[in-house]
Design a protein around this motif. Structure first.
Motif, PDB file in Angstrom:
ATOM      1  N   ALA A 111     -13.240   6.366  -5.959  1.00 39.23           N
ATOM      2  CA  ALA A 111     -11.998   6.921  -6.217  1.00 39.23           C
ATOM      3  C   ALA A 111     -11.764   8.201  -5.862  1.00 39.23           C
ATOM      4  N   ARG A 112     -12.084   9.255  -6.032  1.00 43.00           N
ATOM      5  CA  ARG A 112     -11.401  10.520  -6.147  1.00 43.00           C
ATOM      6  C   ARG A 112     -11.702  11.220  -4.980  1.00 43.00           C
ATOM      7  N   HIS A 113     -13.273  10.283  -3.515  1.00 39.53           N
ATOM      8  CA  HIS A 113     -13.507  10.537  -2.817  1.00 39.53           C
ATOM      9  C   HIS A 113     -12.960  10.233  -1.515  1.00 39.53           C
ATOM     10  N   LEU A 114     -12.327   9.094  -2.144  1.00 44.73           N
ATOM     11  CA  LEU A 114     -11.638   8.382  -1.094  1.00 44.73           C
ATOM     12  C   LEU A 114     -10.015   8.788  -0.623  1.00 44.73           C
ATOM     13  N   ASP A 115      -9.559   9.291  -2.347  1.00 38.94           N
ATOM     14  CA  ASP A 115      -8.136  10.011  -2.458  1.00 38.94           C
ATOM     15  C   ASP A 115      -8.301  11.565  -1.858  1.00 38.94           C
ATOM     16  N   GLU A 116      -9.662  11.949  -1.524  1.00 37.45           N
ATOM     17  CA  GLU A 116      -9.588  13.553  -1.171  1.00 37.45           C
ATOM     18  C   GLU A 116      -9.576  13.502   0.826  1.00 37.45           C
ATOM     19  N   GLY A 140      -6.151   4.817   0.834  1.00 37.77           N
ATOM     20  CA  GLY A 140      -5.135   4.508   0.461  1.00 37.77           C
ATOM     21  C   GLY A 140      -5.348   4.032  -0.727  1.00 37.77           C
ATOM     22  N   SER A 141      -5.178   3.856  -2.000  1.00 38.39           N
ATOM     23  CA  SER A 141      -5.560   3.279  -2.863  1.00 38.39           C
ATOM     24  C   SER A 141      -6.380   2.098  -3.449  1.00 38.39           C
ATOM     25  N   TRP A 194      -9.433   0.728  -2.365  1.00 38.13           N
ATOM     26  CA  TRP A 194     -10.386   0.814  -3.292  1.00 38.13           C
ATOM     27  C   TRP A 194     -10.242  -0.541  -4.638  1.00 38.13           C
ATOM     28  N   GLY A 221      -8.028  10.539   2.045  1.00 37.00           N
ATOM     29  CA  GLY A 221      -6.718  10.392   2.439  1.00 37.00           C
ATOM     30  C   GLY A 221      -6.474   8.875   3.062  1.00 37.00           C
TER      31      GLY A 221
END
Length: 266
Positions: free
Chosen positions: A217-222, A226-227, A230, A224
């Motif tokens: 989740a943190r990697h996908l957020d970094e 969208g949540s 996940w 860019g």
């Protein structure tokens, strides 16, 4: 003490207690209830950990390369069938530099794939502009490492027409500075699962699942992303796949806006 006297004192205590005391009492009551359910969950995890975990390991023969779509009723096949033969996709991921600076990455993401990918980039990095993905997924740790390296090198990721990017492959795709998916590309996500032969203890299983979920989740957020992407993965059992539509790929920013279009809007 008589029962009536005890009941009377209890009522008097409740009536004279301030709101803070009552709130603390309610909180600790909820905490105790949560602890009971946690014990039940741990027992269920232990039972699951001691069995063969459900999930589609793309490298196992006898299993489809693609799990059926997530549905409440009869399972559905992928919206488009990949053009590459299933047995080719089962093999450990292979890297081949093609014309135009395109590095083909085809096959399952096996443990050790990230190290081979890094070696390939170190050897041919100056020529590589695009990483073209065609993979049913595999090891999450390797997918995270590949994605991180792709972002460090500012490469483009692409899923071509008829190609597949499923399970942990979208994590790799997320690393691209530019992310492209051609029409009829097959892209899908599901929950991570333990595909190894070792069966962890209940505590280890719970800790590992939460740690991996947080890292992804943190990697996908970094990157860019969208949540919502996940969330769909977390809601989809490992023996199913959530196939992303063209609109969802744009909504979750797994595909980026073409640079020319972005310049016109600025």
């Amino acid at each position: 003490m008589r029962p009536n006297q005890a009941l009377g004192r209890f009522r008097h205590a409740v009536a004279t207690a301030d709101d803070g005391v009552l709130m603390r009492g309610a909180f600790f009551g909820l905490l105790a209830t949560a602890a009971v359910f946690l014990v039940i969950d741990v027992r269920e995890i232990y039972q699951t950990a001691s069995q063969e975990l459900p999930g589609f390991d793309p490298q196992r023969t006898g299993q489809p390369v693609l799990p059926p779509a997530l549905t409440d009723g009869k399972p559905h096949e992928a919206p488009v069938q990949p053009e590459t033969d299933a047995e080719v996709l089962r093999q450990p991921i292979r890297f081949e530099l093609k014309t135009g600076g395109i590095l083909s990455a085809e096959g399952a993401i096996d443990p050790g794939a990230a190290a081979r990918f890094q070696q390939e980039i170190e050897t041919r990095g100056e020529y590589v502009k695009v990483v073209s993905l065609n993979s049913p997924g595999g090891a999450v740790e390797d997918a995270l490492a590949m994605s991180t390296l792709i972002r460090e090198k500012k490469l483009t990721t692409r899923v071509a027409k008829g190609a597949l990017c499923a399970s942990s492959c979208p994590i790799v795709m997320a690393g691209g500075m530019v992310r492209e998916a051609e029409k009829d590309a097959v892209i899908g996500v599901h929950q991570v699962f333990n595909g190894g032969t070792d069966r962890p203890s209940p505590e280890q299983a719970m800790s590992s699942a939460q740690t991996t979920t947080a890292r992804v989740a943190r990697h996908l957020d970094e990157m860019g992303i969208g949540s919502g992407l996940w969330f769909h993965a977390l809601e989809t059992p490992p023996d199913r796949l959530y196939y992303l539509t063209e609109a969802e790929l744009k909504q979750f920013k797994l595909v980026t806006e073409p640079p020319a279009t972005a310049r016109k809007k600025s």
